[in-house]
Design a protein around this motif. Structure first.
Motif, short mmCIF file in Angstrom:
data_model
loop_
_atom_site.label_atom_id
_atom_site.label_comp_id
_atom_site.label_asym_id
_atom_site.label_seq_id
_atom_site.Cartn_x
_atom_site.Cartn_y
_atom_site.Cartn_z
N LEU A 1 0.82 -1.21 0.00
CA LEU A 1 0.00 0.00 0.00
C LEU A 1 0.86 1.26 0.00
O LEU A 1 0.51 2.26 -0.65
N HIS A 2 1.98 1.22 0.69
CA HIS A 2 2.79 2.44 0.80
C HIS A 2 3.43 2.83 -0.53
O HIS A 2 3.84 3.98 -0.69
N SER A 3 3.50 1.91 -1.50
CA SER A 3 4.04 2.29 -2.81
C SER A 3 3.14 3.30 -3.49
O SER A 3 3.62 4.17 -4.23
N LEU A 4 1.84 3.20 -3.28
CA LEU A 4 0.91 4.19 -3.84
C LEU A 4 1.15 5.55 -3.21
O LEU A 4 1.15 6.58 -3.89
N ARG B 1 8.48 15.78 6.22
CA ARG B 1 8.43 14.32 6.15
C ARG B 1 6.96 13.91 6.00
O ARG B 1 6.10 14.39 6.72
N VAL B 2 6.71 13.01 5.05
CA VAL B 2 5.37 12.48 4.83
C VAL B 2 5.40 11.00 5.17
O VAL B 2 6.23 10.26 4.64
N GLY B 3 4.51 10.58 6.04
CA GLY B 3 4.48 9.19 6.43
C GLY B 3 3.09 8.60 6.30
O GLY B 3 2.09 9.27 6.59
N LEU B 4 3.02 7.36 5.85
CA LEU B 4 1.76 6.62 5.83
C LEU B 4 1.64 5.95 7.19
O LEU B 4 2.50 5.16 7.58
N ASP C 1 8.23 8.21 4.80
CA ASP C 1 8.29 7.08 5.72
C ASP C 1 7.14 6.14 5.40
O ASP C 1 5.98 6.47 5.63
N PRO C 2 7.42 4.97 4.84
CA PRO C 2 6.35 4.06 4.41
C PRO C 2 5.56 3.44 5.56
O PRO C 2 4.42 3.03 5.38
#
Length: 248
Positions: free
Chosen positions: A61-64, A165-168, A147-148
């Motif tokens: 999911l984090h690849s999206l 920083r953007v994190g899922l 950050d996945p």
């Protein structure tokens, strides 16, 4: 030499020598030192659509979310090719992750980013700093990190040169943006989060659509840019330009 080590050396050598820099705008009128966060929940229907797409493409999911991040960086920087830091392990520091937005569709963006992400993770144990000294380059520069597998329990923090920083996080149910308050304010962080959500929605709705034709702006921001920044309305004189020029 161990094949894995040699493969890692070749991968990181190519990344470092390619260089590149991706900066993001400074969007604050009140720059003050500090770090803050903005958490943007994802709609349950959006998460379900993302999971379906990730399943069809056999991607995590984090690849999206990473591709959405690349799309937002390209929009903010005006560059087709971008570099973000990628946190390749829990609590680890970010490693350079070069991505391109050249492919036309969301699906092709995902397919182009997947092997790069895999290589960053596969070779995360390689000493990139030592290799920088060997090849005599500083490597690519980036002001954002991705950050996945972020955690809301993780203390706020950013890398040395990072602005954002953007994190899922929350099991894929939210995005957490950690940002420097001398570069971004709360409103701009919320706007950037909205761009990420828009990219994810567009991607999940129609992965074969051309991403360049899509706008990441909300209806409210689009109205503001078209109307709010247009200046005051003025009545046009009932004369031709040369007549007005002669009068002047």
């Amino acid at each position: 030499m161990n094949t894995q080590i040699e493969t890692g050396r070749e991968f990181w050598r190519d990344v470092l020598l390619a260089g590149g820099a991706t900066a993001i705008p400074r969007w604050t009128l009140d720059p003050v030192p500090g770090v803050a966060e903005h958490v943007a929940p994802l709609d349950a229907d959006l998460v379900a659509a993302m999971r379906r797409l990730a399943g069809r493409l056999e991607l995590p999911l984090h690849s999206l979310a990473l591709v959405a991040h690349a799309k937002v960086l390209a929009a903010l920087s005006g560059e087709q090719d971008v570099v973000t830091g990628y946190v390749a392990g829990p609590g680890g520091r970010a490693l350079p992750c070069p991505l391109t937005t050249e492919p036309r569709s969301w699906r092709s963006l995902l397919q182009a980013a997947a092997p790069v992400e895999m290589d960053v993770v596969r070779h995360r144990a390689f000493d990139v700093d030592e290799l920088k000294g060997e090849v005599g380059v500083a490597g690519p520069a980036y002001e954002t990190e991705f950050d996945p597998i972020d955690s809301l329990e993780t203390p706020l923090g950013l890398g040395d040169h990072a602005v954002l920083r953007v994190g899922l996080t929350n099991g894929g149910g939210a995005l957490r943006l950690t940002y420097r308050t001398d570069a971004l304010d709360a409103d701009s962080a919320a706007r950037i989060a909205g761009y990420h959500l828009a990219a994810l929605a567009l991607m999940a709705t129609d992965p074969d659509a051309e991403h360049r034709r899509a706008s990441l702006l909300s209806d409210e921001e689009l109205r503001f840019q078209l109307d709010g920044l247009a200046g005051p309305r003025r009545e046009l004189p009932d004369r031709r330009f040369h007549e007005l020029f002669e009068e002047r």
